[in-house]
Scaffold this active site. Structure first.
Site, PDB file in Angstrom:
ATOM      1  N   CYS A  12     -41.831 -41.680  -8.339  1.00  0.00           N
ATOM      2  CA  CYS A  12     -42.379 -41.065  -8.190  1.00  0.00           C
ATOM      3  C   CYS A  12     -43.104 -40.536  -7.322  1.00  0.00           C
ATOM      4  O   CYS A  12     -43.629 -39.257  -7.254  1.00  0.00           O
ATOM      5  CB  CYS A  12     -43.479 -42.154  -8.695  1.00  0.00           C
ATOM      6  SG  CYS A  12     -44.266 -43.569  -7.856  1.00  0.00           S
ATOM      7  N   HIS A  14     -48.072 -46.013  -9.139  1.00  0.00           N
ATOM      8  CA  HIS A  14     -47.330 -45.398  -9.422  1.00  0.00           C
ATOM      9  C   HIS A  14     -48.431 -43.779  -8.862  1.00  0.00           C
ATOM     10  O   HIS A  14     -49.131 -43.514  -8.848  1.00  0.00           O
ATOM     11  CB  HIS A  14     -47.467 -45.314 -10.875  1.00  0.00           C
ATOM     12  CG  HIS A  14     -46.651 -43.813 -11.455  1.00  0.00           C
ATOM     13  ND1 HIS A  14     -44.726 -44.438 -11.575  1.00  0.00           N
ATOM     14  CD2 HIS A  14     -46.617 -42.960 -12.485  1.00  0.00           C
ATOM     15  CE1 HIS A  14     -45.086 -42.894 -11.777  1.00  0.00           C
ATOM     16  NE2 HIS A  14     -45.516 -42.541 -12.202  1.00  0.00           N
ATOM     17  N   HIS A  59     -44.123 -36.690 -13.728  1.00  0.00           N
ATOM     18  CA  HIS A  59     -43.853 -37.075 -12.642  1.00  0.00           C
ATOM     19  C   HIS A  59     -42.792 -38.010 -13.165  1.00  0.00           C
ATOM     20  O   HIS A  59     -41.549 -37.545 -13.932  1.00  0.00           O
ATOM     21  CB  HIS A  59     -44.801 -38.437 -13.263  1.00  0.00           C
ATOM     22  CG  HIS A  59     -44.818 -39.255 -14.665  1.00  0.00           C
ATOM     23  ND1 HIS A  59     -44.721 -40.622 -14.564  1.00  0.00           N
ATOM     24  CD2 HIS A  59     -44.326 -38.623 -15.607  1.00  0.00           C
ATOM     25  CE1 HIS A  59     -44.674 -40.663 -16.388  1.00  0.00           C
ATOM     26  NE2 HIS A  59     -44.800 -39.349 -16.290  1.00  0.00           N
TER      27      HIS A  59
END
Length: 350
Positions: free
Chosen positions: A266, A314, A326
């Site tokens: 990520c 994240h 993402h």
């Protein structure tokens, strides 16, 4: 990286009793797949309704471990660079000391040929001249020019010792950092292996449920409804370039610990996308949370980084119309998902 289905409960908050849209969808769909017909005495851990939330937790844990791995790896690389620079300085310092000693040796040779080597100079050319120089200078046993050159040699030798000590400390620190990287790598691999074992025990149709359900996470979340169709463009030319790069990465695989171009985790995707725009941002999602100005999520514009959870474990990039791009979790590919897919969202304008 982790699946984005269930909000992490917060102690003392109203969220402690709330079930996310995705968890409910996964449980409902899983129950439909199993037709609610779990035989008496059967192991309930093998049902999709139980397996999918456990996979979700394992991916979330793996994501946190991945960001720790990224931080340790970044620190290891930084230490390696520092060690190499110190080694270069040590090599240059040693060369300087050698030249100075050679020059003094030549001076000693000339003195010897002209009638004998000054005893003070002989001692000062030894391996440990410290302490004798001040005495010799005080007693007038060496000339001013010799004293200046010998003091310079003494200072160079002292600096060289300090640099060697510094290199030794940095090397010890580098070895500890390498061990830390290895520990975090094992933590990631253990959690991913456990998740794959759980998913592997499901029927093919049930395994597909995990990905299908995660795509619907958070859709219709009223907290982000004002972002839908807002029509606001990127806040800068570099943000627009980063969005364009991130969109080009859609479809590439999630690979933990990677920052492109063939695969991403990520935070690696965010770092790579902004690098294409000529902007350097930190490697980890925690660092990226404060890589710019924090703005309300309700005011997010394309190019803003959206970090999730209290620990920022994240991160995605807002691309407009209530969506982020993402790298979600292992086995998935870079894709679009709703901005409200995970609780604890914060927006950062780089």
């Amino acid at each position: 990286m982790a699946s984005h289905r269930r909000p992490t409960p917060s102690s003392g908050s109203a969220r402690t009793t709330r079930v996310s849209v995705l968890s409910a969808a996964a449980a409902t769909a899983a129950a439909a797949l199993s037709s609610g017909a779990t035989p008496a005495g059967a192991d309930p851990r093998g049902t999709p309704a139980d397996v999918l939330p456990r996979v979700d937790r394992l991916y979330e844990q793996a994501e946190r471990a991945t960001e720790k791995y990224n931080a340790a790896d970044e620190r290891r690389d930084r230490l390696h660079g520092q060690v190499e620079r110190i080694r270069d300085r040590v090599a240059r310092g040693q060369d300087r000391v050698n030249r100075m000693r050679d020059g003094l040796a030549g001076l000693a040779g000339a003195q010897y040929r002209s009638g004998g080597l000054d005893p003070a100079l002989a001692l000062l050319l030894s391996e440990d001249p410290d302490g004798y120089l001040d005495k010799a200078a005080t007693l007038g046993r060496i000339g001013h020019q010799q004293a200046v050159r010998l003091r310079a040699l003494q200072a160079a030798q002292r600096s060289l010792r300090q640099q060697r000590d510094e290199a030794g400390h940095k090397l010890d620190e580098l070895e500890r950092s390498r061990a830390e990287v290895a520990r975090h790598k094992k933590a990631v691999e253990r959690r991913l292996a456990a998740a794959q074992r759980l998913l592997g025990a499901l029927a093919p149709g049930e395994r597909g449920l995990y990905d299908r359900a995660s795509r619907s996470a958070g859709r219709g979340d009223e907290a982000f409804a004002d972002l839908l169709g807002s029509g606001l463009g990127p806040s800068s030319a570099r943000a627009a370039a980063a969005v364009a790069a991130a969109r080009q990465a859609v479809g590439r695989p999630y690979v933990w610990g990677m920052a492109g171009p063939g695969g991403f985790d990520c935070s690696g995707l965010m770092q790579w996308a902004y690098a294409q725009a000529g902007v350097a941002i930190p490697r980890t999602s925690q660092g990226q949370r404060y890589a710019g100005r924090v703005v309300p999520v309700s005011a997010a514009r394309p190019g803003d980084l959206i970090t999730y959870r209290g620990d920022a474990s994240h991160v995605g990039m807002y691309v407009g119309n209530g969506q982020v791009v993402h790298a979600p979790y292992p086995g998935a590919r870079v894709r679009y998902d709703p901005v409200g897919m995970i609780p604890g969202a914060m927006a950062t304008r780089v």
